[in-house]
Scaffold this active site. Structure first.
Site, short mmCIF file in Angstrom:
data_model
loop_
_atom_site.label_atom_id
_atom_site.label_comp_id
_atom_site.label_asym_id
_atom_site.label_seq_id
_atom_site.Cartn_x
_atom_site.Cartn_y
_atom_site.Cartn_z
N SER A 201 0.83 -1.20 0.00
CA SER A 201 0.00 0.00 0.00
C SER A 201 0.87 1.26 0.00
O SER A 201 1.65 1.47 -0.91
CB SER A 201 -0.96 -0.04 1.20
OG SER A 201 -1.97 0.93 1.07
N ASP B 19 -5.78 -4.16 -1.91
CA ASP B 19 -4.73 -3.84 -0.95
C ASP B 19 -4.03 -5.09 -0.41
O ASP B 19 -4.68 -5.99 0.11
CB ASP B 19 -5.37 -3.06 0.21
CG ASP B 19 -4.34 -2.41 1.13
OD1 ASP B 19 -3.19 -2.86 1.15
OD2 ASP B 19 -4.72 -1.44 1.82
#
Length: 351
Positions: free
Chosen positions: A45, A203
């Protein structure tokens, strides 16, 4: 900020943390200013974003300059039904397409990397015969493949999992996929040309928000240099009660009902649970830099330039203090044998 004349290598692992990732940039800047050269960087991320810039060659204050150019007010780029007042955000959330498109962020990462001379993973190849051929890259990005139900590391898995040539894949695409927080950002997709399967990527934090073991060598041989981890904390003590507030009512303009709070707790546990257990291991804690993000939230897109700089500086100070007390030889004497024996795979807790 004085740059050290000594040059030492280290692998870096950067945790995900949304806006709080500004602190990661400060920590990496301090490492490079103190004479440490990143060999490989693994990130999830926000860690993937900062890691991409560092892997592309950004060091020291240049990382601070790049961070200052990231306009967080434009990161939350609502599109389609997300633009509708009141009901739009709720429909985007419930429909699984997310509140935000993520297109502005993707374009920004692309432009910043291009300015550093990096476009595809082929630009980040390294000549290191000690590594498997598919891992000879300065950057590896963690993503979660919802279609295949597995964690993937890009560019390592492009060929084996998706039938794609990793050298031709855009670095910005992998970073954007790793930052696609479910329900908040539109998922990324990747098509396997051999099978036609379209994978949905989100993610990487769902499966590994702090992939500290991703760069550890597993052959039992003496590590050449350390692997440093950088995490973002908000608790009084690192690792104790450190939570990520994913869903706050101000993003939805509606009261936060009990099911939404439960979903927040569920995803938070998914993201932090595994990594917290890893951080509790003494040989991991001893090589990890903890950056205090204070009151900055995961999606604090309204962060002011002053607060952004303060978080960057907090990361710089945390890394500097860590390096003042870190002793590589002492670390190996104390932890390497213990970590290797308990891992069951000869992992040396370092390169």
């Amino acid at each position: 900020m004085t740059r050290s004349t000594a040059t030492r290598r280290a692998d870096l692992v950067l945790e995900g943390g949304g806006v709080k990732g500004i602190g990661l940039a400060g920590a990496v800047a301090a490492l490079t200013d103190r004479g440490w050269t990143p060999h490989r960087i693994s990130g999830t991320s926000a860690g993937a974003l900062v890691g991409a810039m560092a892997a592309a060659g950004a060091t020291g204050e240049q990382l601070g300059e790049i961070t200052s150019r990231l306009d967080f007010r434009r990161v939350g780029d609502r599109g389609g039904i997300g633009r509708l007042p009141l009901v739009g955000p709720a429909l985007g959330f419930l429909g699984g397409q997310g509140l935000y498109q993520g297109e502005w962020l993707h374009a920004w990462v692309t432009e910043e990397l291009a300015a550093l001379g990096v476009h595809t993973f082929g630009d980040l190849r390294i000549d290191d015969p000690s590594l498997p051929p598919d891992q000879r890259y300065r950057l590896v990005v963690t993503c979660s493949d919802l279609t295949l139900g597995q964690l993937v590391r890009l560019p390592w898995d492009y060929r084996s999992v998706y039938g794609l040539d990793p050298d031709t894949q855009p670095v910005a695409d992998a970073v954007r996929a790793s930052m696609a927080i479910p329900f908040l950002f539109r998922p990324a997709t990747l098509t396997n040309p051999r099978t036609g399967v379209v994978s949905t990527l989100v993610d990487g934090g769902l499966l590994s928000n702090f992939p500290i073991d991703s760069l550890d060598r597993t052959d039992g041989r003496e590590p050449q240099f350390p692997t440093f981890g950088v995490t973002i904390t908000t608790a009084p003590k690192p690792g104790i009660g450190d939570r990520v507030a994913l869903f706050h009512s101000r993003w939805f303009d509606i009261p936060q009902p009990a099911p939404l709070r439960l979903l927040e707790q569920l995803i938070t546990t998914m993201i932090l649970g595994r990594d917290q257990a890893v951080l509790n291991q003494p040989w991991v804690a001893a090589r990890t830099i903890h950056v205090d993000a204070g009151a900055v939230g995961l999606l604090d897109f309204g962060i002011s330039p002053a607060r952004s700089r303060a978080l960057y500086d907090a990361g710089y100070r945390a890394a500097s203090a860590f390096l003042d007390r870190f002793d590589w030889r002492a670390y190996k004497r104390r932890f390497r044998r213990e970590a290797a024996s308990l891992s069951g795979a000869g992992s040396a807790a370092a390169r």
